[in-house]
Design a protein around this motif. Sequence first.
Motif, PDB file in Angstrom:
ATOM      1  N   ARG A   1       1.258   0.503  -1.534  1.00  0.00           N
ATOM      2  CA  ARG A   1       1.003   0.544  -3.082  1.00  0.00           C
ATOM      3  C   ARG A   1       2.192   0.658  -3.854  1.00  0.00           C
ATOM      4  O   ARG A   1       2.457   0.324  -4.831  1.00  0.00           O
ATOM      5  CB  ARG A   1      -0.175   1.356  -3.166  1.00  0.00           C
ATOM      6  CG  ARG A   1      -1.726   0.691  -2.850  1.00  0.00           C
ATOM      7  CD  ARG A   1      -2.742   1.858  -2.992  1.00  0.00           C
ATOM      8  NE  ARG A   1      -3.800   1.487  -2.775  1.00  0.00           N
ATOM      9  CZ  ARG A   1      -4.990   2.168  -2.650  1.00  0.00           C
ATOM     10  NH1 ARG A   1      -4.885   3.289  -3.450  1.00  0.00           N
ATOM     11  NH2 ARG A   1      -6.311   1.604  -2.371  1.00  0.00           N
TER      12      ARG A   1
ATOM     13  N   ARG B   1       4.106  -1.619  -6.539  1.00  0.00           N
ATOM     14  CA  ARG B   1       4.241  -1.639  -8.032  1.00  0.00           C
ATOM     15  C   ARG B   1       5.681  -1.477  -8.470  1.00  0.00           C
ATOM     16  O   ARG B   1       5.811  -1.728  -9.813  1.00  0.00           O
ATOM     17  CB  ARG B   1       3.538  -0.360  -8.132  1.00  0.00           C
ATOM     18  CG  ARG B   1       1.992  -0.529  -8.187  1.00  0.00           C
ATOM     19  CD  ARG B   1       1.257   0.887  -8.321  1.00  0.00           C
ATOM     20  NE  ARG B   1      -0.110   0.615  -8.114  1.00  0.00           N
ATOM     21  CZ  ARG B   1      -0.943   1.677  -8.421  1.00  0.00           C
ATOM     22  NH1 ARG B   1      -0.463   2.670  -8.600  1.00  0.00           N
ATOM     23  NH2 ARG B   1      -2.287   1.691  -8.230  1.00  0.00           N
TER      24      ARG B   1
ATOM     25  N   ARG C   1      -1.063   3.051   3.461  1.00  0.00           N
ATOM     26  CA  ARG C   1      -1.595   2.344   2.472  1.00  0.00           C
ATOM     27  C   ARG C   1      -1.064   2.921   0.950  1.00  0.00           C
ATOM     28  O   ARG C   1      -0.818   2.191   0.240  1.00  0.00           O
ATOM     29  CB  ARG C   1      -3.100   2.653   2.217  1.00  0.00           C
ATOM     30  CG  ARG C   1      -3.840   1.941   3.386  1.00  0.00           C
ATOM     31  CD  ARG C   1      -5.442   2.248   3.180  1.00  0.00           C
ATOM     32  NE  ARG C   1      -5.981   1.814   1.987  1.00  0.00           N
ATOM     33  CZ  ARG C   1      -7.320   1.890   1.618  1.00  0.00           C
ATOM     34  NH1 ARG C   1      -8.099   2.310   2.621  1.00  0.00           N
ATOM     35  NH2 ARG C   1      -7.892   1.149   0.696  1.00  0.00           N
ATOM     36  N   ARG C   2      -0.773   4.024   1.026  1.00  0.00           N
ATOM     37  CA  ARG C   2      -0.075   4.578  -0.239  1.00  0.00           C
ATOM     38  C   ARG C   2       1.363   4.035  -0.464  1.00  0.00           C
ATOM     39  O   ARG C   2       1.693   3.619  -1.483  1.00  0.00           O
ATOM     40  CB  ARG C   2       0.008   6.209  -0.124  1.00  0.00           C
ATOM     41  CG  ARG C   2      -1.315   6.898  -0.473  1.00  0.00           C
ATOM     42  CD  ARG C   2      -1.147   8.284  -0.278  1.00  0.00           C
ATOM     43  NE  ARG C   2      -2.587   8.748  -0.416  1.00  0.00           N
ATOM     44  CZ  ARG C   2      -2.687  10.291  -0.266  1.00  0.00           C
ATOM     45  NH1 ARG C   2      -1.687  10.957  -0.039  1.00  0.00           N
ATOM     46  NH2 ARG C   2      -3.973  10.849  -0.642  1.00  0.00           N
TER      47      ARG C   2
END
Length: 328
Positions: A298, A302, A294-295
């Motif tokens: 993200r 971005r 998940r990191r």
Amino acid sequence: MRKPATLSQLLPSWQLLLLLSLSPTNAQVPPLTAPSGPNGAPACPEACTCAPGGQTNCSARSLPSVPAGLSRRVRALLLDHNRVYTLPPGAFVGADALLHLDLRENGLRTVHARAFWGLCSLQWLDLGSNQLEALAPGTLAPLRALRVLSLAGNRLARLEPAALGALPLLRALSLQDNALAALGPGVLAALPALNSLRLRGNPWACGCSLRPLCAWLHQHAHPPDAETVFCSFPGRLTLSPLIAFTDAAFRHCAQPLTLRDLAVVSMLGPFSFLASLAACLALGSAVTTCRAYRRRRRHVARSPRRRPPDAKPTTPPLDPGSPAATPV
């Protein structure tokens, strides 16, 4: 038959008088000493009186400790009404043949687990009217020949089987006037010869913990004070006699584990531990992997898209009708 000649017949009268006059009249007689035990130890300890048969009376002498110099001649040792507050390891060393030991009313507070080591012949032990609050595991285990034991008049709040050990010959046990609410499981099971048990003067709590005690009372002849032994339910002021509780009153209580149950638990215990450990590791790895994924997503979402360094800028196609498209 001739009689044996005497000293006056063998010597003349004048020689006899001369011999008597030369003999010392003031010869000193060696003082009498008390008989000694093994290794030169006195047969009777200091500050005690000894009687034939091995009885050593040290009662009410304000003794702060067990007297030194005990030997195998001592059969009965009376140490009651003294100031023996503690019993250290090997307190009765040398008294291997001791049969009777009285330690009442000494203010005794602590007894070391090895205090009675060596007393394998002891048959009668009185620890009553002291200030004992607990007995260390193995304290009475060396007393395999013990037949009578009194712990009355102390402050015992709990009595575990490890403290008494296995006493196969114990016949009489006095626990009256203590602070006992229940007996530890297995205490009475380790006393197969017990037939006299005094219990009054304790705050027994009515509950499942009294089941072994009530079963013992119904299987043996009721002690003389059985009618005056009561228990109380938590939060109630009414008292109930212990002998009124039959085995049917404890049907709601969980049955104690049998040997088979203990074996199953001991076998399944390590396997269940390893299985739970593996499950925890797998779950932890899955959670860690999910969080890392998940990191990463993200971070990719971005960050702006970068133009490749080899790409050339593209120009839009010219309109044929525009001035830039007509040749000069």
